[in-house]
Design a protein around this motif. Structure first.
Motif, PDB file in Angstrom:
ATOM      1  N   GLY A 173       0.882  -1.142  -0.001  1.00 19.29           N
ATOM      2  CA  GLY A 173      -0.074   0.058  -0.066  1.00 19.29           C
ATOM      3  C   GLY A 173       0.804   1.340   0.091  1.00 19.29           C
ATOM      4  N   ALA A 174       0.123   2.389  -0.565  1.00 17.50           N
ATOM      5  CA  ALA A 174       0.943   3.636  -0.454  1.00 17.50           C
ATOM      6  C   ALA A 174       1.268   3.887   1.019  1.00 17.50           C
ATOM      7  CB  ALA A 174       0.227   4.523  -1.095  1.00 17.50           C
ATOM      8  N   LYS A 175       0.289   3.430   2.043  1.00 21.60           N
ATOM      9  CA  LYS A 175       0.715   3.954   3.245  1.00 21.60           C
ATOM     10  C   LYS A 175       1.890   3.516   3.674  1.00 21.60           C
ATOM     11  CE  LYS A 175      -2.627   4.195   6.243  1.00 21.60           C
ATOM     12  NZ  LYS A 175      -3.898   3.672   7.335  1.00 21.60           N
ATOM     13  N   TRP A 206      -4.777  14.213   4.776  1.00 20.07           N
ATOM     14  CA  TRP A 206      -5.048  12.707   4.887  1.00 20.07           C
ATOM     15  C   TRP A 206      -4.631  12.507   6.299  1.00 20.07           C
ATOM     16  CZ3 TRP A 206      -2.271   7.991   3.567  1.00 20.07           C
ATOM     17  CH2 TRP A 206      -2.974   6.877   3.905  1.00 20.07           C
ATOM     18  N   ASN A 226      -0.588  16.481  -1.718  1.00 15.94           N
ATOM     19  CA  ASN A 226      -1.592  15.373  -2.118  1.00 15.94           C
ATOM     20  C   ASN A 226      -2.641  16.156  -3.179  1.00 15.94           C
ATOM     21  OD1 ASN A 226      -4.368  13.792  -0.696  1.00 15.94           O
ATOM     22  ND2 ASN A 226      -3.148  13.129  -2.403  1.00 15.94           N
ATOM     23  N   ASN A 270      -7.393  13.864  -0.720  1.00 20.79           N
ATOM     24  CA  ASN A 270      -8.352  13.340   0.393  1.00 20.79           C
ATOM     25  C   ASN A 270      -8.084  14.140   1.638  1.00 20.79           C
ATOM     26  OD1 ASN A 270      -9.669  12.002   2.160  1.00 20.79           O
ATOM     27  ND2 ASN A 270      -8.567  10.308   2.219  1.00 20.79           N
ATOM     28  N   ASP A 296       1.657  12.692  -3.159  1.00 20.99           N
ATOM     29  CA  ASP A 296       0.891  11.686  -3.078  1.00 20.99           C
ATOM     30  C   ASP A 296      -0.071  11.773  -4.271  1.00 20.99           C
ATOM     31  OD1 ASP A 296      -1.030   9.733  -2.547  1.00 20.99           O
ATOM     32  OD2 ASP A 296      -1.007  10.115  -0.397  1.00 20.99           O
ATOM     33  N   MET A 348      -2.061   9.587  -5.446  1.00 18.60           N
ATOM     34  CA  MET A 348      -3.245   8.318  -5.270  1.00 18.60           C
ATOM     35  C   MET A 348      -4.343   8.568  -6.169  1.00 18.60           C
ATOM     36  SD  MET A 348      -3.837   5.435  -4.088  1.00 18.60           S
ATOM     37  CE  MET A 348      -2.485   5.180  -3.262  1.00 18.60           C
ATOM     38  N   TYR A 349      -4.778   9.843  -6.359  1.00 20.49           N
ATOM     39  CA  TYR A 349      -6.230   9.852  -7.171  1.00 20.49           C
ATOM     40  C   TYR A 349      -6.106  10.651  -8.402  1.00 20.49           C
ATOM     41  CZ  TYR A 349      -8.118   9.073  -2.576  1.00 20.49           C
ATOM     42  OH  TYR A 349      -8.501   8.231  -1.143  1.00 20.49           O
ATOM     43  N   SER A 405      -4.809   1.185  -5.289  1.00 18.89           N
ATOM     44  CA  SER A 405      -6.010   0.731  -4.553  1.00 18.89           C
ATOM     45  C   SER A 405      -7.083   1.723  -5.109  1.00 18.89           C
ATOM     46  CB  SER A 405      -5.682   1.549  -3.174  1.00 18.89           C
ATOM     47  OG  SER A 405      -4.938   0.617  -2.451  1.00 18.89           O
ATOM     48  N   LYS A 406      -7.094   2.736  -5.571  1.00 19.99           N
ATOM     49  CA  LYS A 406      -8.334   3.868  -5.917  1.00 19.99           C
ATOM     50  C   LYS A 406      -8.467   3.780  -7.312  1.00 19.99           C
ATOM     51  CE  LYS A 406      -7.458   5.306  -1.823  1.00 19.99           C
ATOM     52  NZ  LYS A 406      -8.437   5.478  -0.414  1.00 19.99           N
ATOM     53  N   ARG A 424      -3.426  -4.167  -1.134  1.00 24.50           N
ATOM     54  CA  ARG A 424      -2.328  -3.601  -0.641  1.00 24.50           C
ATOM     55  C   ARG A 424      -1.021  -3.468  -1.379  1.00 24.50           C
ATOM     56  NH1 ARG A 424      -4.182  -0.754   1.227  1.00 24.50           N
ATOM     57  NH2 ARG A 424      -2.533  -0.142   2.647  1.00 24.50           N
TER      58      ARG A 424
END
Ligand SMILES: Cc1ncc(COP(=O)(O)O)c(C=O)c1O
Length: 410
Positions: free
Chosen positions: A109-111, A135, A181, A185, A214, A216-217, A248-249, A257
């Motif tokens: 995961g990016a986390k 986030w 980001n 989020n 980030d 991610m989206y 993930s998204k 993950r």
């Protein structure tokens, strides 16, 4: 018979590195909403940070084939060569970035990627600049790594975006990173090339500050917004920029993950050291699935973004029709971050005064049976976040209930 009177866990002492980190507001609301649902209350939960779509079949199929081939063992520490090659292709195809395989890392995961980056670079007292609303994990991860989150409020008047003046003013000799980001989020706000440019100019003047973005989206953007990432815009910063992304998204793969990043070789190596002593490697099967996600057809991403756009429009219009709420139109992601200043000071039918955004969200849960998250959870009040990654029918019902609940306030 002797009775052991010791209270279970009475001797437990948490490490100081986690003592300032509470259970997230999002989790607490989820627990309450879940309990209400079990009691038979018709709760609509608009808190989840994941797409309601399923993982596409060709990705599931690739995972199954990997299992059949026996790819069920440990893999290379920070990503299989096949996945790193697919990520290199992705960065080239979609972002015009040319990373070598040793400049790419894959995590659970990016986390975990964010965690690796902070643990690998942040010393006690180092400062990490985080624009709010953020986030929630950003500041918690910085704190676990021993750093000090420096939160900069970026309200609706700046489009929830950091400005060059505020960035410049926040930089000190202890600044290690700036975390950005886009799309965001929780606000859904995104930085176009013209928004990034002044920030990158500030960073060029401060060579000790590194940039983590980030993305991610990236694939969930609307209208004529053009997604860009800083490494593409400013090659002079590439030796101190980490570009984070994940499956993930975009591919509805939150449970698989897999997250990844491209960045300077020495940083990537240091991040692998952290990962080697936590998870050893990401899941072999999920990595095979992610190869199929990144190398396979991409046309469905646009269809999914179009579906999210219809829901965004529905939610923004519904919220702005309610007196006392003020919702900016987000450029991306699947969240609205609406102002609720107009609700503060009002009184519920039970005689409770709404003093904060958390009070407002608690009222919506109790009265309208709609679970949303207060801005305080993301470091900026008075706002609340709605995740619109759910069916249009459910969103319409939620908006009707929110409007009715707001109408009952005096
Ligand atoms: C902005 C942002 N970055 C990263 C993540 C983490 O994603 P992953 O599932 O890859 O750990 C999330 C998940 O909610 C997110 O919203």
């Amino acid at each position: 018979m002797t009775i052991n009177a010791t209270v279970k866990g009475a001797g437990f002492r948490p490490a100081s590195r986690i003592s300032s980190i509470g259970v997230s507001e999002i989790l607490k609301i989820g627990v309450r909403a879940g309990a209400m649902k079990r009691e038979g209350k018709p709760v609509i939960i608009l808190g989840a940070g994941e797409p309601d779509f399923d993982t596409p079949d060709h990705i599931k199929q690739a995972a199954w084939e990997a299992i059949q081939r026996g790819e069920t063992k440990y893999t290379a520490l920070d990503g299989t060569p096949e996945l790193k090659a697919a990520i290199r292709e992705k960065f080239e195809r979609e972002n015009g970035l040319a990373y070598g395989l040793d400049e790419i890392t894959v995590g659970t995961g990016a986390k975990q990627i964010l965690f690796n980056a902070m643990m690998a670079t942040v010393d006690s007292g180092d400062e990490v600049i985080i624009p709010t609303p953020y986030w929630t994990s950003y500041s918690d991860i910085v704190q676990i790594s021993g750093g000090r989150p420096v939160l900069i409020a970026c309200d609706a008047s700046s489009g929830f975006r950091l400005t060059a003046e505020r960035l410049e003013a926040a930089i000190t000799p202890r600044t290690r990173w700036v975390l950005l980001n886009s799309p965001s989020n929780p606000s859904g706000a995104a930085y176009g090339a013209e928004d990034y440019r002044p920030l990158l100019d500030v960073l060029l003047r401060h060579p000790h500050v590194w940039l983590l973005v980030d993305d991610m989206y990236e694939h969930i953007v609307y209208d004529d917004f053009r997604f860009v990432t800083p490494a593409q815009l400013e090659p002079r910063l590439n030796d101190r920029t980490l570009t984070v992304n994940g499956v993930s998204k975009a591919y509805a793969m939150t449970g698989w993950r897999i997250g990844y990043a491209g960045g300077p070789r020495e940083l990537i190596k240091a991040m692998a050291v952290v990962q080697s002593q936590s998870t050893s490697c990401p899941s072999s099967v999920s990595q095979a699935a992610s190869v199929a996600a990144l190398n396979g057809p991409q046309d469905f991403l646009k269809d999914r973004a179009d579906s999210f756009k219809r829901r965004r429009d529905l939610v923004v219009a519904g919220l702005n029709a309610i007196d006392g709420l003020d919702c900016r139109v987000p450029e991306g992601a699947f969240y609205t971050f609406s102002g609720c200043a107009g609700m503060l000071g009002k009184v519920t039918p039970n005689g409770k005064t709404i003093g904060t955004d958390a009070d407002f969200c608690a009222y919506l849960l109790d009265d309208a049976h709609v679970a949303v998250v207060p801005g305080s959870a993301f470091g900026l009040s008075p706002f609340f976040r709605i995740s619109y990654a759910t069916s249009e029918a459910e969103l319409k019902e939620a908006l009707t209930r929110i409007a009715a609940a707001c109408g009952r306030l005096s």
